[in-house]
Motif scaffolding. Structure first.
Motif, PDB file in Angstrom:
ATOM      1  N   ASN A 147       0.832  -1.198   0.000  1.00 53.02           N
ATOM      2  CA  ASN A 147       0.000   0.000   0.000  1.00 53.02           C
ATOM      3  C   ASN A 147       0.873   1.257   0.000  1.00 53.02           C
ATOM      4  O   ASN A 147       0.735   2.126   0.849  1.00 53.02           O
ATOM      5  CB  ASN A 147      -0.918   0.009   1.235  1.00 53.02           C
ATOM      6  N   ARG A 153      -3.866  -0.345  -5.499  1.00 54.17           N
ATOM      7  CA  ARG A 153      -3.989  -1.576  -4.725  1.00 54.17           C
ATOM      8  C   ARG A 153      -4.588  -2.667  -5.596  1.00 54.17           C
ATOM      9  O   ARG A 153      -5.438  -2.412  -6.443  1.00 54.17           O
ATOM     10  CB  ARG A 153      -4.874  -1.336  -3.500  1.00 54.17           C
ATOM     11  N   TYR A 155      -6.492  -5.163  -4.630  1.00 53.77           N
ATOM     12  CA  TYR A 155      -7.893  -5.371  -4.247  1.00 53.77           C
ATOM     13  C   TYR A 155      -8.305  -4.280  -3.271  1.00 53.77           C
ATOM     14  O   TYR A 155      -7.519  -3.855  -2.422  1.00 53.77           O
ATOM     15  CB  TYR A 155      -8.084  -6.745  -3.593  1.00 53.77           C
ATOM     16  N   SER A 156      -9.556  -3.841  -3.365  1.00 51.47           N
ATOM     17  CA  SER A 156     -10.044  -2.762  -2.502  1.00 51.47           C
ATOM     18  C   SER A 156     -10.803  -3.279  -1.285  1.00 51.47           C
ATOM     19  O   SER A 156     -10.965  -2.573  -0.295  1.00 51.47           O
ATOM     20  CB  SER A 156     -10.957  -1.825  -3.300  1.00 51.47           C
ATOM     21  N   GLY A 157     -11.306  -4.501  -1.348  1.00 55.46           N
ATOM     22  CA  GLY A 157     -12.044  -5.072  -0.237  1.00 55.46           C
ATOM     23  C   GLY A 157     -12.137  -6.580  -0.360  1.00 55.46           C
ATOM     24  O   GLY A 157     -11.857  -7.141  -1.418  1.00 55.46           O
ATOM     25  N   GLN A 160     -14.810  -7.788  -2.854  1.00 53.57           N
ATOM     26  CA  GLN A 160     -14.364  -7.429  -4.207  1.00 53.57           C
ATOM     27  C   GLN A 160     -13.251  -8.361  -4.666  1.00 53.57           C
ATOM     28  O   GLN A 160     -13.155  -8.703  -5.851  1.00 53.57           O
ATOM     29  CB  GLN A 160     -13.871  -5.974  -4.222  1.00 53.57           C
TER      30      GLN A 160
END
Length: 308
Positions: A147, A153, A155-157, A160
């Motif tokens: 990060n 990034r 993946y964001s979550g 997701q």
């Protein structure tokens, strides 16, 4: 007497599974930064995965991550990690006694052959991985992604990430690295549970300690060390293979061969110290919590039954 007294009645399967899931989540929250440091050290040989930043040692890795990515980076993938433990620990630990009794034909567990214990540990470990594999893939990828300021990034979550992997890599992507993961977790589970079982029974048989916190602590610490020695090589291959972009390795065996030829045999023990610190501390927190939560749930169950 330190802690709650052991129950006179063996806890039912539901209590064991719920206690194992809760205890594993507690252990994961406490030790997750060490697990993240372990993953970063294990993928160190892959330049594209570390962005040119070199990690040196457990606490050096943690320090570098806090400095370059912020403290939150140490808990990348925690949500997937907790999801993993709810699926994984409840099966591999919660079902262990039941599977052990099944293989032994209901014989006294204190006199079981070591091979029966190993078989039970391997069985529940493999069963648990089959269910929890997607959560493990997402956890590893979150822990591996950097990060850095201004960088995109991967993946964001958590949700997701599941969706992205499924859409871009198919169902196979979510179960990527399942073979090394089954191998690794079958080894970890049987080594961890069998070692804990044997050390605890030896302590109680020789009356060195009573069945309580000090005994659980010593047994869990011993289990953590033995497990790290046995499982580290497979764990490194599993982490590398799960984190690799599509097409980098043909298979888990190809990943292991590439590591051997390019980095030498020591590559299989990259991140050994954080692995031991993590597994040792994880085992201590988990087994101590497991024994106490299990006993607390049995006390609560008895009180509820007494009032009805």
């Amino acid at each position: 007497m330190v802690g709650l007294k052991p129950s006179d009645v063996p806890p039912p399967l539901g209590v064991k599974m719920a206690s194992a899931a809760a205890a594993a989540c507690v252990a994961d929250i406490v030790t997750f930064p060490l697990d993240t440091a372990k993953v970063r050290l294990q993928i160190q040989g892959e330049k594209q995965a570390v962005g040119g930043i070199r990690y040196r040692g457990v606490f050096g890795t943690i320090s570098t991550m806090v400095r370059t990515e912020g403290p939150k980076s140490l808990y990348n993938g925690l949500v997937a990690g907790l999801q993993r433990q709810v699926c994984f620990a409840s099966i591999r630990i919660g079902l262990y006694d039941s599977v052990k009794n099944f293989y032994s034909g209901g014989k006294d567990s204190k006199r079981l052959n070591v091979l029966v214990r190993i078989l039970a540990g391997c069985t529940t470990g493999a069963m648990a991985v089959s269910v929890a594999q997607p959560t493990d893939v997402v956890k590893v990828r979150f822990q591996a992604q950097m990060n850095l300021n201004g960088s995109a990034r991967r993946y964001s979550g958590t949700m997701q990430a599941y969706r992205h992997i499924f859409l871009n890599e198919g169902m196979r992507g979510l179960w990527k690295g399942m073979l090394p993961n089954i191998t690794r977790n079958a080894l970890v589970n049987c080594t961890e549970l069998v070692t804990y079982d044997l050390i605890k029974e030896a302590i109680l048989r020789h009356k060195l300690m009573s069945d309580n916190l000090p005994c659980h602590f010593v047994s869990a610490f011993g289990a953590g060390f033995v497990t790290t020695v046995v499982a580290s090589p497979v764990d490194v291959v599993k982490t590398r293979y799960m984190n690799s972009p599509l097409g980098q390795y043909k298979s888990a065996m190809n990943c292991a061969w590439t590591m051997m030829t390019k980095e030498g045999p020591t590559a299989f023990y990259k991140g050994f110290m954080p692995s031991f610190l993590r597994l040792g501390s994880w085992n201590v927190v988990m087994f101590v919590s497991f024994e106490q939560i299990k006993r607390a749930m049995m006390i609560t169950k008895k009180r509820i039954e007494a009032t009805n």
